[in-house]
Write an enzyme that holds these catalytic residues in place. Structure first.
Site, PDB file in Angstrom:
ATOM      1  N   CYS A  75       0.859  -1.177   0.000  1.00  0.00           N
ATOM      2  CA  CYS A  75       0.000   0.000   0.000  1.00  0.00           C
ATOM      3  C   CYS A  75       0.899   1.232   0.000  1.00  0.00           C
ATOM      4  CB  CYS A  75      -0.904   0.008   1.230  1.00  0.00           C
ATOM      5  SG  CYS A  75      -1.843   1.540   1.414  1.00  0.00           S
ATOM      6  N   ASP A  96      -0.410  -5.753   0.269  1.00  0.00           N
ATOM      7  CA  ASP A  96      -1.682  -5.983  -0.424  1.00  0.00           C
ATOM      8  C   ASP A  96      -1.544  -7.278  -1.211  1.00  0.00           C
ATOM      9  OD1 ASP A  96      -3.159  -3.688   0.299  1.00  0.00           O
ATOM     10  OD2 ASP A  96      -2.102  -2.484  -1.185  1.00  0.00           O
TER      11      ASP A  96
END
Length: 148
Positions: A46, A53
């Site tokens: 992120c 992520d």
């Protein structure tokens, strides 16, 4: 077009920009057929929090003169592990780089991202409408349903 990675020991690139994708001649030039790569454990970071992520990527393409060599693709995708970018940037950027370098007849990518802040984000990009004579199966990734 000698592949740089095939049959060689290759380190994970430090970034997507540093990754070198290898392309080899299409073994069936002039034929309309689909190549699919699935990367169910894709990771990036992120750009705001630095937290990891996770996504399930599906890349479909109809080869032109070349095909992407799978080891170099694996290393390219792995280079996102320490790359901070939004889901949209990762997904579309991967599709555009493959399309720009490989020059396939057609390409699409589906990025099925796991929830961030309780919301799954799915990102899709394709180069154009698929060829009319292409058998195009569903990407086969079920919508996120959580635990229930």
């Amino acid at each position: 077009m000698t592949p740089m990675h095939l049959g060689q020991t290759s380190a994970l690139p430090a970034s997507p920009e540093a990754a070198v994708l290898d392309y080899v001649p299409n073994p069936r030039p002039g034929r309309t057929y689909l190549v699919r790569f699935a990367a169910p454990e894709f990771t990036s970071l992120c750009p705001v929090t630095g937290q990891p992520d996770f996504a399930h990527l599906v890349i479909d393409y109809v080869p032109g003169e070349t095909i992407v060599e799978s080891k170099s693709l694996k290393l390219f995708l792995g280079s996102f592990r320490n790359h901070a970018a939004f889901h949209e940037d990762c997904t579309v950027g991967i599709g555009e780089r493959l399309f720009d370098e490989m020059k396939p007849v057609w390409l699409r990518i589906g990025g099925y991202w796991y929830p961030r802040g309780g919301i799954p984000i799915d990102v899709f990009w394709q180069s154009s409408a698929p060829p009319a004579d292409l058998w195009l199966p569903d990407q086969g990734v079920a919508p996120y349903r959580g635990r229930g």
